[in-house]
Design an enzyme around this catalytic site. Structure first.
Site, PDB file in Angstrom:
ATOM      1  N   ASP A 129     -12.681 -45.648   5.334  1.00  0.00           N
ATOM      2  CA  ASP A 129     -11.431 -45.884   4.626  1.00  0.00           C
ATOM      3  C   ASP A 129     -11.053 -47.355   4.776  1.00  0.00           C
ATOM      4  OD1 ASP A 129      -9.154 -45.214   3.230  1.00  0.00           O
ATOM      5  OD2 ASP A 129      -8.022 -44.642   5.014  1.00  0.00           O
ATOM      6  N   GLU A 130     -10.330 -47.897   3.823  1.00  0.00           N
ATOM      7  CA  GLU A 130      -9.875 -49.299   3.894  1.00  0.00           C
ATOM      8  C   GLU A 130     -11.028 -50.250   4.223  1.00  0.00           C
ATOM      9  OE1 GLU A 130      -6.928 -49.909   2.936  1.00  0.00           O
ATOM     10  OE2 GLU A 130      -5.472 -48.455   3.708  1.00  0.00           O
ATOM     11  N   GLN A 157      -6.431 -55.640  -2.059  1.00  0.00           N
ATOM     12  CA  GLN A 157      -5.471 -55.328  -0.996  1.00  0.00           C
ATOM     13  C   GLN A 157      -5.969 -55.797   0.365  1.00  0.00           C
ATOM     14  OE1 GLN A 157      -3.138 -51.551  -1.272  1.00  0.00           O
ATOM     15  NE2 GLN A 157      -4.638 -51.067  -2.852  1.00  0.00           N
ATOM     16  N   LYS A 169      -7.091 -42.401  -3.376  1.00  0.00           N
ATOM     17  CA  LYS A 169      -8.329 -42.561  -2.616  1.00  0.00           C
ATOM     18  C   LYS A 169      -8.483 -41.510  -1.520  1.00  0.00           C
ATOM     19  CE  LYS A 169      -6.323 -45.598   0.661  1.00  0.00           C
ATOM     20  NZ  LYS A 169      -6.635 -45.965   2.007  1.00  0.00           N
ATOM     21  N   THR A 170      -7.378 -41.118  -0.911  1.00  0.00           N
ATOM     22  CA  THR A 170      -7.498 -40.097   0.129  1.00  0.00           C
ATOM     23  C   THR A 170      -7.955 -38.773  -0.486  1.00  0.00           C
ATOM     24  OG1 THR A 170      -5.714 -41.209   1.297  1.00  0.00           O
ATOM     25  CG2 THR A 170      -6.335 -39.055   2.103  1.00  0.00           C
ATOM     26  N   ARG A 178       3.846 -51.074  -4.125  1.00  0.00           N
ATOM     27  CA  ARG A 178       4.453 -50.033  -3.290  1.00  0.00           C
ATOM     28  C   ARG A 178       5.488 -49.247  -4.070  1.00  0.00           C
ATOM     29  NH1 ARG A 178       0.744 -49.114  -1.011  1.00  0.00           N
ATOM     30  NH2 ARG A 178      -0.142 -50.673  -2.376  1.00  0.00           N
TER      31      ARG A 178
END
Length: 693
Positions: free
Chosen positions: A218-219, A249, A32-33, A628
């Site tokens: 973001d997020e 998430q 995503k970044t 993770r």
DNA sequence: AGCTTTCAACTTTTT
DNA sequence: GTTGAAAGCT
């Protein structure tokens, strides 16, 4: 990250969609970044918008760390010059910017103070006339949730359901008065005041909507109601924004984040383009299958299923333990085995660095037992999410001074500074000063020099009060005119000497060692401030770079927003111990999820019932934990748990069953399997390892 | 009664 | 490792 050089079709679609609002459903590890930074680069290409400049793009994050990371990534893509002009900031930092520029419209002076949660707590204790920290904390909590929903004290009192809430609402009213008097805002205000500012003042709103031509968030799943309102006000009718998030998430519902913001987005913006990113570049198929299986237990907002082409990988290992100590021992043993390559067949594990490993758990206190085992095994580690540097008493002392320089009307800062270190001004004097100040509705600092105050105090008291006041004024003057790292450091060291801070530390602390460590923190703090004052700095490679010079006072203004000190060099190859919450957004080749038991994960509280919503958030937490891991994942369960003096039976978490381990893997030819097992056995025998237990 | 000492328990966290 | 509660001491 092991993402390829080019964008995949979904990422490309997200980057190319420039004509309107866009929601990118970025699954874990889906890059995503990359999408955000590439989209910024794309926006800056001249082909679309004749002259979109970097400073007209705002990328909003939740943490300073995420913001810094994003800027680094952007630099790599569009160069440092352009990247430094981008507005990449946390929601709160952006709020500060809006309020500094236009807060005067709301009656806020330019140099307002930002209170941290300790300051808030002490104001509430005072406003509610209680010494009960627990009670004050519950008020703080309630008030914060109200503010996040956009309620003020009057609205909260009207909506209050019970006596406790009514009392909290009344405390909130007093709290609001105090903040106004101090010219101070709390963290929640940094969102809700800009919302008010933009909602109620057309000219200001127009100005900011004009300033930002594209906003990226973001997020997005972590936004609360106020943050969504702020976004809507910032983008306006034009609705040029890109929200990036993952409903699976969302793990911060308990602090006000709401998935409603995701649900409402397609309704509020019918032209919204929704793009799911489903290819995962992080984990093996075995890991992703377990993650998908677990999250399948939740109702879906948007259809999304992660996949990867990184191969099946190691099966997830279920580790049963007799108790907490045993769990820690087995974790250490597993890590050593993987690293030694003794657990044969695990590709990429032999010779792994310590920093390739993480042990994740639900609650902080679980870290302790692992720390003990790791120390015993001589494995270097760090505990993430421990006490922040800025929470330490000595740093808060100094921050209070800094805040007082920025805003002399900041009464909490005034009180802390005037009493730390002790300078012969006791509570009697301060009590009279406070009485006087509230009677005349002035700040404590203003009261110092009022002529009528002198009549009420002894000459000695008034003398030391005014001496303090003069010192603060003088220091403020110097801080305003001192720029550059070197001069700043001289000024700061003089100041510490003037107030006798080192002596104060050594006198107040029982052990010399502890005082010395506190003093080291103080030195780190002033180095940190000095560095931010800029000027000639020594960059990597021995080159000196001229950065923008800032005065000490300017730097002081920003400190309450920043909680992470630039990472100190030294041990970087260390294992990570972290809560699941703090692990979000990070990844490790080898992950151990600890204490995956009913009651712990999902967490069960004694006095709160487990609602469906709560369980869903716990399930997402498990999902975050699983995703993770890149190569190997071990899930450990306690067969017995300590409970006071006796041990009780530990029940494996329902999430373990939900992972459906051993189901759905690729079919292996029985002969192949036999061959593989033989080879594995031979390798083990060769390494001289005892049979794996 | 008010203080100290000891013992156990312990959501999640950023700004 | 810290905090809160309960028991024990003056």
């Amino acid at each position: 990250m092991n993402a390829p050089a080019t964008l995949n079709p979904a990422q490309m679609a997200a980057v190319q969609h420039l004509s309107g609002p866009c929601l990118v459903l970025a699954g874990a590890g889906s890059g995503k970044t990359r999408v955000i930074t590439h989209k910024i680069a794309r926006l800056l290409e001249r082909t679309h918008d004749a002259d979109l400049r970097p400073e007209q793009i705002a990328a909003i994050t939740f943490t300073n760390k995420a913001a810094a990371e994003m800027r680094e990534r952007a630099k790599a893509l569009i160069g440092a010059r352009a990247a430094n002009k981008l507005v990449i900031a946390t929601f709160h930092a952006l709020g500060v910017r809006l309020l500094r520029e236009d807060g005067s419209v709301l009656g806020l002076k330019e140099q307002f103070s930002i209170l941290d949660s300790d300051d808030v707590l002490s104001i509430l204790r005072d406003a509610g006339a209680t010494t009960d920290a627990k009670l004050a904390r519950s008020w703080q909590w309630t008030i914060s949730l109200w503010k996040n929903q956009g309620l003020n004290s009057a609205q909260a009192e009207a909506a209050a359901q019970n006596d406790d809430e009514r009392i909290a609402a009344r405390i909130m009213a007093r709290y609001e008065e105090r903040l106004a008097a101090y010219q101070a805002v709390d963290f929640d205000d940094l969102i809700s005041l800009p919302v008010k500012l933009l909602a109620e003042h057309d000219a200001v709103r127009a100005k900011w909507q004009d300033t930002f031509r594209h906003v990226l968030v973001d997020e997005y799943q972590d936004t609360n109601a106020q943050q969504y309102d702020l976004l809507k006000l910032l983008v306006g009718e034009r609705a040029m924004f890109t929200a990036v998030g993952d409903d699976d998430q969302s793990i911060y519902g308990w602090r006000g984040a709401t998935l409603d913001n995701l649900k409402r987005l397609p309704q509020d913006f019918p032209q919204l383009k929704v793009i799911p990113l489903e290819q995962n570049y992080r984990s093996t198929s075995a890991i992703l299958r377990a993650a998908n299986n677990v999250i399948a237990g939740n109702p879906k907002l948007f259809e999304k299923k992660l996949w990867s082409d990184l191969g099946e990988g190691e099966p997830i290992k279920l580790v049963e333990c007799d108790g907490e100590e045993h769990e820690a021992e087995r974790a250490v043993a597993r890590i050593q085995a993987l690293r030694g390559g003794m657990a044969s067949g695990v590709e990429g594990a032999a010779g792994a660095k310590w920093s390739d490993f993480a042990i994740l758990y639900r609650a902080n206190h679980q870290a302790r037992i692992f720390e003990k085992a790791l120390r015993k095994a001589n494995i270097p580690y760090k505990v993430s999410g421990g006490q922040s540097f800025f929470d330490k008493a000595e740093i808060k002392d100094l921050c209070a001074w800094m805040r007082l320089l920025v805003n002399q009307d900041d009464d909490p800062a005034f009180l802390r500074a005037i009493t730390t270190p002790k300078r012969g001004i006791g509570h009697t004097t301060l009590g009279k000063l406070g009485e006087f100040a509230s009677k005349w509705k002035v700040s404590l600092f203003e009261a110092l020099f009022a002529e009528s105050l002198a009549a009420q105090l002894q000459g000695k008291a008034i003398g030391s009060l005014q001496e303090f006041g003069r010192y603060v004024s003088d220091l403020e003057h110097r801080a305003r005119h001192t720029t550059g790292a070197e001069d700043a450091k001289v000024l700061l060291l003089d100041w510490l000497k003037d107030i006798g801070y080192e002596q104060h530390l050594y006198e107040g602390e029982e052990s010399e060692k502890l005082a010395a460590s506190r003093w080291t923190n103080v030195m780190d703090f002033i180095d940190w401030i000095a560095k931010r004052c800029g000027g000639e700095i020594d960059a990597t490679g021995g080159m000196t770079v001229e950065t923008q010079r800032k005065s000490v006072l300017e730097v002081a203004q920003t400190i309450s927003l920043i909680t992470s000190l630039a990472e100190r060099g030294g041990d970087t190859d260390v294992l990570t111990l972290s809560t699941l919450h703090a692990a979000k957004g990070l990844e490790w080749p080898h992950v151990i999820l600890a204490g995956v038991n009913e009651g712990l994960l999902p967490f069960k509280s004694e006095d709160e019932e487990m609602t469906a919503q709560r369980l869903e958030e716990e399930r997402r937490l498990m999902y975050v934990g699983i995703t993770r891991a890149r190569l190997t994942l071990a899930v450990s369960v306690l067969r017995r748990r300590k409970k006071g003096r006796d041990t009780v039976q530990g029940i494996p978490s329902r999430f373990i069953g939900e992972m459906k381990l051993g189901e759905g893997g690729p079919k292996e030819d029985p002969r192949e399997k036999l061959k593989r097992l033989r080879e594995e056995f031979a390798a083990k025998a060769k390494a001289g390892a005892p049979a794996a237990g």
